[in-house]
Design a protein around this motif. Structure first.
Motif, PDB file in Angstrom:
ATOM      1  N   HIS A 195       2.267  -5.880 -13.954  1.00 37.10           N
ATOM      2  CA  HIS A 195       3.178  -4.861 -13.417  1.00 37.10           C
ATOM      3  C   HIS A 195       2.411  -3.597 -13.062  1.00 37.10           C
ATOM      4  O   HIS A 195       2.540  -2.564 -13.701  1.00 37.10           O
ATOM      5  N   LEU A 196       1.601  -3.735 -12.012  1.00 39.46           N
ATOM      6  CA  LEU A 196       0.809  -2.606 -11.536  1.00 39.46           C
ATOM      7  C   LEU A 196       1.584  -1.853 -10.460  1.00 39.46           C
ATOM      8  O   LEU A 196       2.319  -2.458  -9.674  1.00 39.46           O
ATOM      9  N   VAL A 197       1.391  -0.557 -10.426  1.00 36.81           N
ATOM     10  CA  VAL A 197       2.117   0.250  -9.439  1.00 36.81           C
ATOM     11  C   VAL A 197       1.299   1.497  -9.117  1.00 36.81           C
ATOM     12  O   VAL A 197       0.591   2.035  -9.983  1.00 36.81           O
ATOM     13  N   GLY A 239       5.550  -1.861  -7.266  1.00 39.51           N
ATOM     14  CA  GLY A 239       5.336  -2.581  -8.512  1.00 39.51           C
ATOM     15  C   GLY A 239       5.296  -4.093  -8.347  1.00 39.51           C
ATOM     16  O   GLY A 239       6.114  -4.666  -7.649  1.00 39.51           O
ATOM     17  N   THR A 240       4.327  -4.716  -9.015  1.00 37.10           N
ATOM     18  CA  THR A 240       4.208  -6.175  -8.935  1.00 37.10           C
ATOM     19  C   THR A 240       5.059  -6.839 -10.017  1.00 37.10           C
ATOM     20  O   THR A 240       5.336  -6.246 -11.051  1.00 37.10           O
TER      21      THR A 240
END
Lengths: 345, 318
Positions: free
Chosen positions: B101-103, B111-112
């Motif tokens: 959950h990178l953003v 966000g992933t």
């Protein structure tokens, strides 16, 4: 003279006023621009705001919910409609895995201002897949707010609050509430989350209703007057967050509580409210009422045993207060019209 | 078409940054300092780099749990990414998301997500929002071939085509959904053949050539900005070198042949670009990137303390 609107007129007016105020408000879902206009709640919006802001969608509940979330991230305030709450089950992945988590999971960088409208059906053979009321599922999920207004006044105020809120809101309507008429101010106003409403004061027993069951509780109160029982009727209005204090204060006085869920009672709103009261050491007698724990049957002869109604609620209350007396049944027949709730607020 | 040395340098910087960052993750993983499942992009970096180098800063990307490459190619903050993997409040998601959950909203990295296919309709909705606001930014939606199996993929293709939205879909087809081989999941291995029927331009690039990916994207993005093209679909065949999740190889599992991967290793775009680059410049890039990576890991190693109330922060926007 009091300004009287019906429940759907109140929702329509709230939507229109917010769309006029804020050009980022858009509404979409199956049927928003069709001839029936979601039972009138989107009447005139297409003509006034155009097809960029008011549009029909394919029958892609999961995808369209994702579209609403994405549009919200881009700065819009989407309202997405489900003409049947049952159809929302197709969108649970986006609602629970995405909408409810977008803010928290990314450390607060996002706001997700979406309103998901859901209509509950009842009667006329709606059956197992057109009558469900799945709000307990959403109450179990952090990151969602839930409104269940029962009066036209609250329908308008809660809708305005929902549209302006920066978080995902599940806005639950009941088709039988669409017959309700009541005082609705023309001006814009908001009704807060987490605040229940005492609709009618009483001292002997607390009846807590949810959604259309509020109307049944109000009818039950009238029945109970026949046997000199004075019921207090509370409308939860908001299920997430919950207003426990209002219920607690009432139960401290009456020491008797009946919660009438507009859903199955297992792990329901009633279970949650009662548990919290017990955790606060409130001394009380309690009863839960709700749907029979089976799918909803269509035959009227069976369906009448599926739902709680005013008589069953009144009988339950009588029995609670008079455990040693024989069963009592109300004689009076009350029509829906007699219980139309007119405010004032 | 001539590609200037500047583009080679940009490619090399980005490819090298991603590869080396993930190699450091592989190295550090056995220490258990990284408290997060990692789905490494090693071998697939060229898709993110080829596409993203053709974008503007204000363009938007959506991606998946295998998202390190996309995040770094869009120059998301490396310190914040490594800190996020370490479970620190200094991470991009304040340690509430992890590797999946990178953003970085400022850099246009949305966000992933760890649920396959879920960011596809979000990217479509974002494109709807851009179109409504008459912005000339575009959206790129990255996902894998597994996502194509999901119902929401098809719902999203249909809606994007219906509304003629400014979006490029990029399918990174590494042929495996965890360990399930593509032809055991689809009747045909050619995803474009199916998607074109939704009413959009499609392109399939099978040989992993980063220049083809870049050139196609550049042309498409320019057209998408003009608003009348509607969505475009790009399928890039690629190969995951490591296991589905974790830092290791997985040939011992026996679900795929080593030879499959060997072809892609021989065809590594990082090596190819290294050889095309001026040696002195390449060395300079390597030195700068190595410094950035060391700095990011050092930063993540620093002691940080959570306020115990932090767990309840960020649920709702007040």
């Amino acid at each position: 003279m009091e300004r009287i609107l019906s429940y759907p007129e109140a929702i329509r007016e709230a939507t229109e006023q917010e769309m006029l105020r804020d050009s980022s408000v858009v509404i979409f879902g199956q049927g928003v621009d069709d001839p029936k206009r979601i039972l009138g709640t989107t009447k005139g919006l297409l003509e006034r705001f155009g097809s960029e802001r008011v549009f029909d969608t394919p029958l892609s509940e999961d995808g369209i919910t994702g579209v609403a979330i994405g549009a919200a991230l881009a700065g819009l305030r989407p309202i997405n409609t489900h003409i049947r709450m049952d159809f929302m089950l197709l969108a649970m992945n986006q609602i629970i895995n995405m909408a409810a988590k977008m803010r928290y999971m990314f450390g607060g960088v996002y706001r997700v201002p979406i309103v998901i409208r859901a209509l509950i059906g009842k009667s006329w053979g709606q059956g197992a897949q057109h009558s469900q009321s799945i709000y307990p599922l959403f109450m179990n999920i952090p990151g969602l707010k839930i409104f269940v207004p029962s009066t036209p006044y609250d329908a308008k105020g809660c809708m305005i609050t929902s549209i302006r809120d920066d978080n995902p809101v599940i806005f639950i309507e009941h088709r039988l509430l669409y017959y309700q008429k009541g005082y609705v101010p023309e001006k814009s106003y908001s009704v807060p989350f987490g605040k229940a409403r005492i609709l009618d004061k009483g001292k002997d027993v607390t009846l807590v209703g949810i959604s259309q069951m509020v109307i049944e509780c109000l009818r039950a109160k009238k029945y109970l007057q026949e046997v000199n029982i004075d019921a207090e009727v509370i409308d939860m209005v908001s299920l997430s967050p919950l207003d426990i204090d209002t219920v607690k204060n009432s139960v401290m006085k009456t020491e008797k509580l009946i919660i009438v869920d507009n859903a199955w009672t297992v792990c329901g709103a009633g279970s949650e409210i009662i548990t919290r009261l017990i955790e606060m050491d409130v001394k009380m007698q309690v009863r839960r009422m709700g749907f029979a724990f089976v799918p909803c049957p269509t035959a009227p002869a069976l369906e009448q045993h599926f739902y709680p109604d005013a008589k069953k609620i009144a009988m339950n209350a009588f029995n609670m207060l008079n455990p040693n007396k024989k069963e009592w049944q109300p004689n009076l027949e009350l029509s829906i019209e007699e219980i139309e709730f007119k405010g004032p607020f | 078409m001539t590609i200037g040395s500047t583009l080679i340098e940009r490619f090399y910087r980005s490819l090298y940054l991603i590869r080396r960052t993930e190699e450091e993750i592989v190295k550090i993983y056995p220490t258990d300092k990284i408290k997060s499942p990692v789905h490494l992009s090693i071998g697939q970096e060229f898709v993110s780099v080829g596409v993203i180098e053709a974008l503007r800063c204000d363009d938007i990307v959506f991606g998946t749990y295998r998202g390190h490459a996309m995040y770094l190619a869009k120059t998301g903050n490396l310190r914040k990414m490594i800190s996020e993997l370490y479970g620190k409040i200094t991470g991009c998601s304040k340690g509430k998301g992890g590797s999946m959950h990178l953003v970085d909203v400022d850099k246009g990295v949305m966000g992933t997500s760890a649920i396959v296919g879920t960011t596809i309709p979000l990217s479509v909705g974002y494109a709807l929002g851009l179109k409504y606001k008459k912005s000339d930014s575009v959206v790129v939606s990255f996902f894998g071939d597994g996502a194509v199996d999901e119902g929401v993929f098809h719902e999203s293709m249909n809606f994007a085509a219906l509304k003629k939205l400014p979006i490029l879909f990029v399918c990174e087809n590494n042929k495996y959904a965890i360990h399930s081989y593509h032809i055991n999941r689809h009747d045909s291995d050619n995803i474009c053949e199916r998607v074109k029927h939704y009413g959009m331009q499609v392109e399939r690039i099978e040989d992993g050539d980063i220049f083809k990916i870049y050139n196609f994207t550049k042309n498409v993005i320019d057209s998408l900005r003009e608003r009348d093209l509607g969505p475009v679909f790009l399928e890039c065949v690629t190969c995951r070198w490591k296991e589905h999740v974790g830092p290791n190889d997985d040939f011992h599992l026996g679900y795929r042949d080593k030879e499959e991967v060997e072809w892609w290793k021989a065809n590594d775009q990082l090596n190819k670009i290294r050889m095309m680059a001026d040696d002195k410049t390449a060395k300079l890039i390597e030195s700068v990137v190595e410094h950035e990576i060391a700095d990011a890991f050092n930063f993540a190693e620093e002691n940080t303390v959570y306020n115990e109330k932090e767990i309840y922060e960020d649920l709702f926007k007040e």
